[in-house]
Scaffold this motif. Structure first.
Motif, PDB file in Angstrom:
ATOM      1  N   TYR A   1       0.838  -1.187   0.000  1.00  0.00           N
ATOM      2  CA  TYR A   1       0.000   0.000   0.000  1.00  0.00           C
ATOM      3  C   TYR A   1       0.881   1.249   0.000  1.00  0.00           C
ATOM      4  O   TYR A   1       1.967   1.266   0.602  1.00  0.00           O
TER       5      TYR A   1
ATOM      6  N   GLN B   1       0.860   5.429   0.770  1.00  0.00           N
ATOM      7  CA  GLN B   1       0.113   6.451   1.498  1.00  0.00           C
ATOM      8  C   GLN B   1       0.787   7.810   1.345  1.00  0.00           C
ATOM      9  O   GLN B   1       1.951   7.972   1.712  1.00  0.00           O
TER      10      GLN B   1
ATOM     11  N   GLY C   1      -1.847  12.995   4.569  1.00  0.00           N
ATOM     12  CA  GLY C   1      -3.239  13.425   4.644  1.00  0.00           C
ATOM     13  C   GLY C   1      -4.226  12.498   3.973  1.00  0.00           C
ATOM     14  O   GLY C   1      -5.424  12.786   3.934  1.00  0.00           O
ATOM     15  N   LYS C   2      -3.730  11.376   3.443  1.00  0.00           N
ATOM     16  CA  LYS C   2      -4.603  10.431   2.752  1.00  0.00           C
ATOM     17  C   LYS C   2      -4.506   9.065   3.413  1.00  0.00           C
ATOM     18  O   LYS C   2      -3.546   8.752   4.110  1.00  0.00           O
ATOM     19  N   GLY C   3      -5.529   8.233   3.158  1.00  0.00           N
ATOM     20  CA  GLY C   3      -5.440   6.860   3.600  1.00  0.00           C
ATOM     21  C   GLY C   3      -4.577   6.044   2.649  1.00  0.00           C
ATOM     22  O   GLY C   3      -4.337   6.449   1.514  1.00  0.00           O
ATOM     23  N   PRO C   4      -4.100   4.891   3.103  1.00  0.00           N
ATOM     24  CA  PRO C   4      -3.311   4.022   2.218  1.00  0.00           C
ATOM     25  C   PRO C   4      -4.158   3.550   1.040  1.00  0.00           C
ATOM     26  O   PRO C   4      -5.373   3.369   1.171  1.00  0.00           O
TER      27      PRO C   4
ATOM     28  N   LEU D   1      -4.044   0.665  -2.343  1.00  0.00           N
ATOM     29  CA  LEU D   1      -3.356  -0.499  -2.894  1.00  0.00           C
ATOM     30  C   LEU D   1      -2.507  -0.098  -4.092  1.00  0.00           C
ATOM     31  O   LEU D   1      -2.975   0.552  -5.022  1.00  0.00           O
TER      32      LEU D   1
ATOM     33  N   PHE E   1       3.647   0.610   2.802  1.00  0.00           N
ATOM     34  CA  PHE E   1       3.404  -0.461   3.762  1.00  0.00           C
ATOM     35  C   PHE E   1       3.299  -1.788   3.025  1.00  0.00           C
ATOM     36  O   PHE E   1       2.537  -1.905   2.056  1.00  0.00           O
TER      37      PHE E   1
ATOM     38  N   GLY F   1       5.991   0.222   7.920  1.00  0.00           N
ATOM     39  CA  GLY F   1       6.022   1.349   7.003  1.00  0.00           C
ATOM     40  C   GLY F   1       7.418   1.829   6.678  1.00  0.00           C
ATOM     41  O   GLY F   1       8.336   1.745   7.507  1.00  0.00           O
TER      42      GLY F   1
END
Lengths: 111, 113
Positions: B36, B38, B41-44, B46, B89, B106
């Motif tokens: 993933y 990231q 300020g954002k989510g992970p 794919l 990640f 990470g």
């Protein structure tokens, strides 16, 4: 495009308060997850749900509970917030074994 | 109990260089290994994923190498660009998909001009 929306971007709460973190997904996904993200620790699974009214503990459930009354909504509850729960909380959803879709996170600070 | 170990914690690469991030796992029942990406300020999100029946998977500039006997897998970013600067990640799960992923700690990648 799948959208996972977390209601608050930033949240500041006091020790002992009851805290609700809300998450909504718009793709009719069966599964929803709550992770917390901490530097050096990565993402750790708190709770997940495979169906409405159903929940299962993840790796670090202590101090948390969850609620899933509707398919699209998954709430994380901190019954009595503590300073060690200061963290970034990430909600995610998926269907069957498809890839996880994450929200943008809620940064919670407990003072 | 850390089931997926990721290294390095941070990485600085020059533009055009190769970025390599490594992960090792313990649970031999894991059968799905995604990476993933990231941004701040954002989510992970794919990036790429592999299953243990293949040793390598390539998507554009991103390649996963998988070594089942060593229980290791790695992400290679070829021709790294400043826009690749992000946190990466690795993760693993049992049962073939995105459910109940166990994440690594990470790697913060910075690509310099």
């Amino acid at each position: 495009d799948v959208k996972v929306t977390q209601s608050s971007r930033y949240l500041v709460k006091r020790t002992g308060e009851k805290v609700f973190l809300e998450c909504v997904q718009d793709m009719d996904h069966e599964n929803m997850f709550w992770y917390r993200q901490d530097p050096g620790l990565g993402l750790r699974l708190i709770y997940f749900s495979y169906d409405v009214k159903m929940k299962e503990k993840g790796d670090i459930p202590e101090g948390y509970s969850v609620s899933r009354e509707k398919k699209e909504r998954f709430s994380l509850i901190l019954e009595s917030a503590s300073t060690n729960q200061t963290s970034m909380y990430l909600c995610a959803s998926n269907q069957n074994n498809s890839p996880l879709h994450f929200g943008n996170g809620t940064r919670l600070t407990v003072t | 109990q850390q089931q997926v170990k990721q290294s390095p914690q941070s990485l600085i690469v020059q533009k055009g260089g190769i970025s390599i991030i490594n992960c090792a796992y313990e649970n031999t029942a894991f059968d799905y290994f995604p990476w993933y990406q990231q941004f701040p300020g954002k989510g992970p999100a794919l990036l790429i994923a592999i299953r243990p029946d293949v040793s390598e998977k390539k998507e554009g500039r991103f390649t996963i190498s998988f070594n089942k006997s060593a229980k290791q897998f790695s992400l290679h970013i070829m021709d790294s660009q400043p826009g690749d600067s992000a946190t990466y990640f690795c993760a693993a799960s049992q049962g073939g998909g995105g459910n109940k992923l166990t994440f690594g700690t990470g790697t913060q990648l910075k690509v310099e001009l």
